[in-house]
Design a protein around this motif. Structure first.
Motif, PDB file in Angstrom:
ATOM      1  N   TRP A 280      45.432  53.103  45.379  1.00  0.00           N
ATOM      2  CA  TRP A 280      45.569  51.678  45.054  1.00  0.00           C
ATOM      3  C   TRP A 280      45.273  50.803  46.263  1.00  0.00           C
ATOM      4  N   THR A 281      45.740  51.185  47.436  1.00  0.00           N
ATOM      5  CA  THR A 281      45.491  50.353  48.620  1.00  0.00           C
ATOM      6  C   THR A 281      44.036  50.414  49.078  1.00  0.00           C
ATOM      7  N   MET A 282      43.323  51.475  48.758  1.00  0.00           N
ATOM      8  CA  MET A 282      41.945  51.600  49.252  1.00  0.00           C
ATOM      9  C   MET A 282      40.901  51.130  48.240  1.00  0.00           C
ATOM     10  N   THR A 283      41.103  51.383  46.952  1.00  0.00           N
ATOM     11  CA  THR A 283      40.049  51.037  45.976  1.00  0.00           C
ATOM     12  C   THR A 283      40.578  50.280  44.761  1.00  0.00           C
ATOM     13  N   ARG A 284      41.872  50.298  44.526  1.00  0.00           N
ATOM     14  CA  ARG A 284      42.468  49.726  43.299  1.00  0.00           C
ATOM     15  C   ARG A 284      41.800  50.275  42.035  1.00  0.00           C
ATOM     16  N   GLY A 285      41.393  51.533  42.110  1.00  0.00           N
ATOM     17  CA  GLY A 285      40.778  52.176  40.945  1.00  0.00           C
ATOM     18  C   GLY A 285      39.288  51.921  40.825  1.00  0.00           C
ATOM     19  N   GLY A 286      38.715  51.132  41.704  1.00  0.00           N
ATOM     20  CA  GLY A 286      37.312  50.746  41.595  1.00  0.00           C
ATOM     21  C   GLY A 286      36.392  51.591  42.449  1.00  0.00           C
ATOM     22  N   PRO A 287      35.121  51.240  42.499  1.00  0.00           N
ATOM     23  CA  PRO A 287      34.514  50.116  41.762  1.00  0.00           C
ATOM     24  C   PRO A 287      34.481  50.373  40.253  1.00  0.00           C
ATOM     25  N   GLY A 288      34.749  49.337  39.495  1.00  0.00           N
ATOM     26  CA  GLY A 288      34.913  49.519  38.043  1.00  0.00           C
ATOM     27  C   GLY A 288      36.162  50.331  37.791  1.00  0.00           C
ATOM     28  N   PHE A 289      35.981  51.475  37.113  1.00  0.00           N
ATOM     29  CA  PHE A 289      37.108  52.386  36.878  1.00  0.00           C
ATOM     30  C   PHE A 289      36.806  53.768  37.467  1.00  0.00           C
ATOM     31  N   THR A 290      35.860  53.818  38.423  1.00  0.00           N
ATOM     32  CA  THR A 290      35.358  55.121  38.854  1.00  0.00           C
ATOM     33  C   THR A 290      36.339  55.911  39.710  1.00  0.00           C
ATOM     34  N   SER A 291      37.334  55.271  40.301  1.00  0.00           N
ATOM     35  CA  SER A 291      38.339  56.042  41.056  1.00  0.00           C
ATOM     36  C   SER A 291      39.727  55.879  40.451  1.00  0.00           C
ATOM     37  N   ASP A 292      39.760  55.447  39.210  1.00  0.00           N
ATOM     38  CA  ASP A 292      41.051  55.349  38.508  1.00  0.00           C
ATOM     39  C   ASP A 292      41.651  56.729  38.293  1.00  0.00           C
ATOM     40  N   THR A 293      42.954  56.831  38.475  1.00  0.00           N
ATOM     41  CA  THR A 293      43.682  58.051  38.112  1.00  0.00           C
ATOM     42  C   THR A 293      44.731  57.673  37.062  1.00  0.00           C
ATOM     43  N   ILE A 294      45.442  58.670  36.566  1.00  0.00           N
ATOM     44  CA  ILE A 294      46.455  58.383  35.549  1.00  0.00           C
ATOM     45  C   ILE A 294      47.503  57.426  36.107  1.00  0.00           C
ATOM     46  N   ALA A 295      47.893  57.636  37.356  1.00  0.00           N
ATOM     47  CA  ALA A 295      48.935  56.790  37.949  1.00  0.00           C
ATOM     48  C   ALA A 295      48.457  55.351  38.101  1.00  0.00           C
ATOM     49  N   SER A 296      47.208  55.143  38.486  1.00  0.00           N
ATOM     50  CA  SER A 296      46.714  53.769  38.639  1.00  0.00           C
ATOM     51  C   SER A 296      46.566  53.084  37.290  1.00  0.00           C
ATOM     52  N   ILE A 297      46.193  53.839  36.254  1.00  0.00           N
ATOM     53  CA  ILE A 297      46.121  53.269  34.900  1.00  0.00           C
ATOM     54  C   ILE A 297      47.510  52.825  34.440  1.00  0.00           C
ATOM     55  N   ILE A 298      48.504  53.654  34.718  1.00  0.00           N
ATOM     56  CA  ILE A 298      49.881  53.307  34.353  1.00  0.00           C
ATOM     57  C   ILE A 298      50.317  52.028  35.076  1.00  0.00           C
ATOM     58  N   TYR A 299      49.982  51.937  36.359  1.00  0.00           N
ATOM     59  CA  TYR A 299      50.394  50.750  37.127  1.00  0.00           C
ATOM     60  C   TYR A 299      49.726  49.487  36.599  1.00  0.00           C
ATOM     61  N   LYS A 300      48.463  49.587  36.194  1.00  0.00           N
ATOM     62  CA  LYS A 300      47.774  48.417  35.636  1.00  0.00           C
ATOM     63  C   LYS A 300      48.459  47.941  34.348  1.00  0.00           C
ATOM     64  N   GLN A 301      48.967  48.878  33.572  1.00  0.00           N
ATOM     65  CA  GLN A 301      49.678  48.493  32.348  1.00  0.00           C
ATOM     66  C   GLN A 301      51.021  47.837  32.673  1.00  0.00           C
ATOM     67  N   TYR A 302      51.663  48.315  33.733  1.00  0.00           N
ATOM     68  CA  TYR A 302      52.890  47.636  34.178  1.00  0.00           C
ATOM     69  C   TYR A 302      52.576  46.209  34.601  1.00  0.00           C
ATOM     70  N   GLN A 303      51.492  46.024  35.344  1.00  0.00           N
ATOM     71  CA  GLN A 303      51.106  44.684  35.795  1.00  0.00           C
ATOM     72  C   GLN A 303      50.833  43.758  34.619  1.00  0.00           C
ATOM     73  N   ALA A 304      50.271  44.315  33.546  1.00  0.00           N
ATOM     74  CA  ALA A 304      49.946  43.500  32.382  1.00  0.00           C
ATOM     75  C   ALA A 304      51.165  43.224  31.505  1.00  0.00           C
ATOM     76  N   GLY A 305      52.305  43.806  31.838  1.00  0.00           N
ATOM     77  CA  GLY A 305      53.529  43.550  31.089  1.00  0.00           C
ATOM     78  C   GLY A 305      53.784  44.498  29.929  1.00  0.00           C
ATOM     79  N   PHE A 306      52.965  45.564  29.803  1.00  0.00           N
ATOM     80  CA  PHE A 306      53.172  46.544  28.726  1.00  0.00           C
ATOM     81  C   PHE A 306      54.105  47.647  29.243  1.00  0.00           C
ATOM     82  N   PHE A 307      55.378  47.326  29.314  1.00  0.00           N
ATOM     83  CA  PHE A 307      56.321  48.255  29.935  1.00  0.00           C
ATOM     84  C   PHE A 307      56.510  49.529  29.104  1.00  0.00           C
ATOM     85  N   GLY A 308      56.621  49.384  27.797  1.00  0.00           N
ATOM     86  CA  GLY A 308      56.779  50.565  26.948  1.00  0.00           C
ATOM     87  C   GLY A 308      55.556  51.460  27.002  1.00  0.00           C
ATOM     88  N   LEU A 309      54.374  50.842  26.987  1.00  0.00           N
ATOM     89  CA  LEU A 309      53.126  51.610  27.042  1.00  0.00           C
ATOM     90  C   LEU A 309      53.008  52.363  28.365  1.00  0.00           C
TER      91      LEU A 309
END
Length: 307
Positions: free
Chosen positions: A248-277
Motif C-alpha cells: 500500500w505504501t509503495m504502489t497502492r495496488g497500482g498501476p491500475g490494479f496490477t499489484s493489488d492483493t487480497i489485503a489491499s482489495i479488502i482495505y479499499k472496501q473499508y475505505q469505501a465504507g463497505f464494512f460488512g463486505l
C-alpha cells in the motif's frame, strides 16, 4: 492363631482412588494456563467470532443488519479479485522462496570464521527493526524514474532504468524485492540458530572422509537445518499471503490494479465504507491462509530430519 487385619480405608481390591490433595496437585499445572487462556480468548477468539458474525451483516459503527451470505457473493463478484488472488500467491511464493535461499546462504556465511561476523549479523538484521511504512516510503523515493537514486546509479553505467513502481510489469516484483530485503534478516537469524545447533561431530566426520566445504553443506548443513527452513517457509508464506502495508505504501495496488492483493482489495472496501463486505473478505483471506498453510505444515513436518 488369629491374625488381625490392618485397619484402613481400603476394604476391596482394585486400583487405589486418588486422594483429595493428589487431585489438587494434578489440577495445579492447568491453573497456570488460565491467564494465557483468558488473554487468548479476549484477544483472538472473541474478535474472530465477531468477524465471522459481522461478515454476515451490513453494518456501520452503530448498527448492523443481517444479510446472510450476500457479502461473500458480492466479494467474489469483485472484478479485480482474480488478479488479486494471483498477485497474492505470486507475491507470497516469491518472497518466501527468496528469503529461504538468501537466509540460508547468509546463515552459512555468518556462522563461518569471518572476522566481522558480529558486525555483519547486525547489518543484515537491521532492516527488520525498521518500520515497514518507513521502508515503503523510502524505497518509493529511491525507485522514482527521474529523481530516484537507483535509476541515477544505473544511468552512470549507461543503463536506462525502468519506472519500477509505475510499470505494470515491474511494480509487484519491485515491492516483493523490497519485502525480501527487509525480511531476510529474520530468516538469517533463524538459520544461524539452526546451523549452530548442528553437532560438530558431523562436520568432523565429513572432514575425516576427505569431504570439502560443498560436502559439509550438501550432506550436513542442508539436511540438518531443515527445522530452520521449515520455520522460514511457514512464517514467510503467512506474511506474504497477508501482506498489505508495504504494497500500500509503495504502489497502492497500482498501476491500475496490477499489484493489488487480497489485503489491499479488502482495505479499499473499508475505505469505501463497505464494512460488512470487507469483513467478509477478511474471513475469506483467513480461510485461504488456513487452507494453504495447514497442509503445507503437515507436509513439511513429515520431511523433518533429526540429528
Amino acid at each position: 492363631m488369629v491374625t488381625q487385619q490392618e485397619a484402613g480405608p481400603r476394604t476391596v481390591p482394585g486400583p487405589a482412588l486418588p486422594r483429595p490433595h493428589a487431585r489438587r496437585n494434578a489440577a495445579y499445572p492447568y491453573g497456570l494456563y488460565l491467564p494465557a487462556a483468558v488473554v487468548y480468548l479476549v484477544i483472538f477468539l472473541v474478535p474472530t467470532a465477531m468477524a465471522f458474525y459481522f461478515a454476515l451483516t451490513r453494518w456501520t459503527l452503530f448498527d448492523s443488519t443481517f444479510v446472510g451470505l450476500d457479502n461473500f457473493r458480492d466479494f467474489f463478484a469483485e472484478q479485480n479479485l482474480r488478479a488479486g488472488f494471483a498477485n497474492t500467491l505470486v507475491y507470497a511464493v516469491l518472497t518466501s522462496g527468496l528469503k529461504v535461499v538468501f537466509g540460508l546462504l547468509l546463515g552459512v556465511l555468518l556462522t563461518s570464521r569471518l572476522r566481522l561476523r558480529g558486525f555483519l549479523r547486525s547489518v543484515v538484521f537491521f532492516p527488520v527493526l525498521v518500520s515497514t511504512v518507513a521502508v515503503g516510503i523510502t524505497f518509493s523515493a529511491l525507485l522514482r524514474p527521474d529523481t530516484g537514486l537507483v535509476d541515477k546509479t544505473l544511468a552512470v553505467v549507461g543503463i536506462d532504468g525502468p519506472d519500477w513502481l509505475g510499470d505494470a510489469g515491474t511494480a509487484l516484483l519491485s515491492v516483493a524485492l523490497v519485502d525480501v530485503w527487509k525480511g531476510v534478516g529474520l530468516a538469517t537469524v533463524i538459520y544461524i540458530a539452526g546451523i549452530m545447533s548442528i553437532p560438530r561431530d558431523y562436520y568432523q566426520a565429513v572432514a575425516v572422509d576427505g569431504g570439502g566445504a560443498w560436502h559439509r553443506f550438501r550432506h550436513v548443513t542442508l539436511p540438518l537445518s531443515w527445522p530452520a527452513t521449515y520455520s522460514v517457509i511457514i512464517l514467510s508464506l503467512i506474511g506474504g499471503l497477508r501482506s498489505f502495508d508495504l504494497i500500500w505504501t509503495m504502489t497502492r495496488g497500482g498501476p491500475g490494479f496490477t499489484s493489488d492483493t487480497i489485503a489491499s482489495i479488502i482495505y479499499k472496501q473499508y475505505q469505501a465504507g463497505f464494512f460488512g463486505l470487507s469483513t467478509a473478505g477478511n474471513v475469506i483471506l483467513f480461510v485461504v491462509v488456513t487452507a494453504v498453510v495447514v497442509p503445507l505444515n503437515r507436509f513439511l513436518a513429515k520431511r523433518q530430519v533429526t540429528s
